[in-house]
Design a protein around this motif. Structure first.
Motif, short mmCIF file in Angstrom:
data_model
loop_
_atom_site.label_atom_id
_atom_site.label_comp_id
_atom_site.label_asym_id
_atom_site.label_seq_id
_atom_site.Cartn_x
_atom_site.Cartn_y
_atom_site.Cartn_z
N TYR A 83 0.90 -1.09 0.06
CA TYR A 83 -0.18 -0.04 -0.11
C TYR A 83 0.75 1.15 0.01
O TYR A 83 2.04 1.30 0.44
N CYS A 119 -9.55 -5.51 1.25
CA CYS A 119 -8.25 -4.77 0.69
C CYS A 119 -8.35 -3.40 1.97
O CYS A 119 -7.44 -2.94 2.68
N LEU A 123 -5.77 -2.84 5.59
CA LEU A 123 -5.25 -1.49 5.88
C LEU A 123 -5.80 -0.89 7.13
O LEU A 123 -5.09 -0.65 8.17
N TYR A 143 -11.32 3.88 -6.30
CA TYR A 143 -9.89 4.52 -6.37
C TYR A 143 -10.11 5.71 -7.14
O TYR A 143 -9.59 6.69 -6.60
N LEU A 159 -3.87 3.21 -0.30
CA LEU A 159 -4.60 2.15 -1.17
C LEU A 159 -3.25 1.16 -1.93
O LEU A 159 -2.25 1.70 -1.68
N PRO A 160 -3.62 0.13 -2.44
CA PRO A 160 -2.63 -0.62 -2.94
C PRO A 160 -2.14 0.13 -4.17
O PRO A 160 -2.41 0.86 -4.90
#
Length: 216
Positions: A83, A119, A123, A143, A159-160
């Motif tokens: 991330y 996801c 986090l 996103y 975020l990734p």
């Protein structure tokens, strides 16, 4: 062919991974061109079904390190996706190469996963380990919308890295450390069809795409 998320134990955790679904189009085109009699069914699910009969023959799965696909299936690791923090260009951390996750505790955050998928849970778990719970000021449904909010100066988002591969003007991304949340990407194949040319083509195409993504 499907997309799903997996919890820490490997099975059944929720996941919504819209940044992975876009890569399916190229693979589907390749398969339909090479295997014109092949019948394809594409679907996206929030979790991996418990029943073997309900699972796709080939599935892209997002999960934790050491993912267990269950009996009758083989998981092929594609790549690990750390991330990153995406910040407005003028942010006090924007010029850093990396930032401690705990340093973001007092910042305004933009939530980027309204579905509360795996996801996002991954986090939140990392934030808890760093000693805080993020303060979300705005909720985005995906996103790109979250990145637009960051560009407008509303806050930062985490975020990734794959989801931050293409950034709009006015934002920058910074590596996260201590800890670095990571999601692992796998292609899971039903053992009964792993030897077939179509599945082998799909796995090869996913490995190729994964190599390109990992190089970003």
């Amino acid at each position: 062919m499907g997309v799903a998320g997996a919890g820490p134990g490997g099975r059944g955790g929720p996941g919504r991974c819209s940044d992975l679904r876009t890569g399916h189009a190229v693979i589907l085109i390749r398969l339909t061109v090479q295997y014109q009699r092949l019948i394809l069914h594409k679907n996206s699910v929030e979790h991996i079904p418990d029943s073997r009969e309900e699972r796709a023959d080939l599935q892209v799965v997002v999960g934790a390190t050491g993912f267990d696909p269950g009996s009758g299936f083989t998981a092929h690791h594609l790549f690990d996706d750390p991330y990153v923090a995406v910040l407005p260009a003028g942010h006090r951390f924007a010029d850093r190469e990396e930032v401690d996750l705990a340093d973001l505790a007092d910042e305004r955050w933009v939530d980027n996963d309204f579905a509360r998928g795996w996801c996002r849970a991954n986090l939140i778990e990392a934030c808890t380990a760093a000693g805080f719970s993020p303060t979300f000021q705005v909720e985005a449904h995906d996103y790109p919308t979250a990145l637009a909010f960051v560009g407008a100066g509303i806050g930062l988002t985490v975020l990734p890295a794959l989801g931050a591969a293409k950034l709009p003007d006015g934002v920058t991304r910074v590596r996260l450390v201590r800890p670095t949340p990571i999601r692992s990407i796998y292609v899971v194949v039903h053992d009964a069809v792993e030897h077939t040319p179509a599945v082998q083509t799909a796995v090869a195409a996913l490995r190729e795409a994964a190599g390109a993504a990992d190089a970003r």
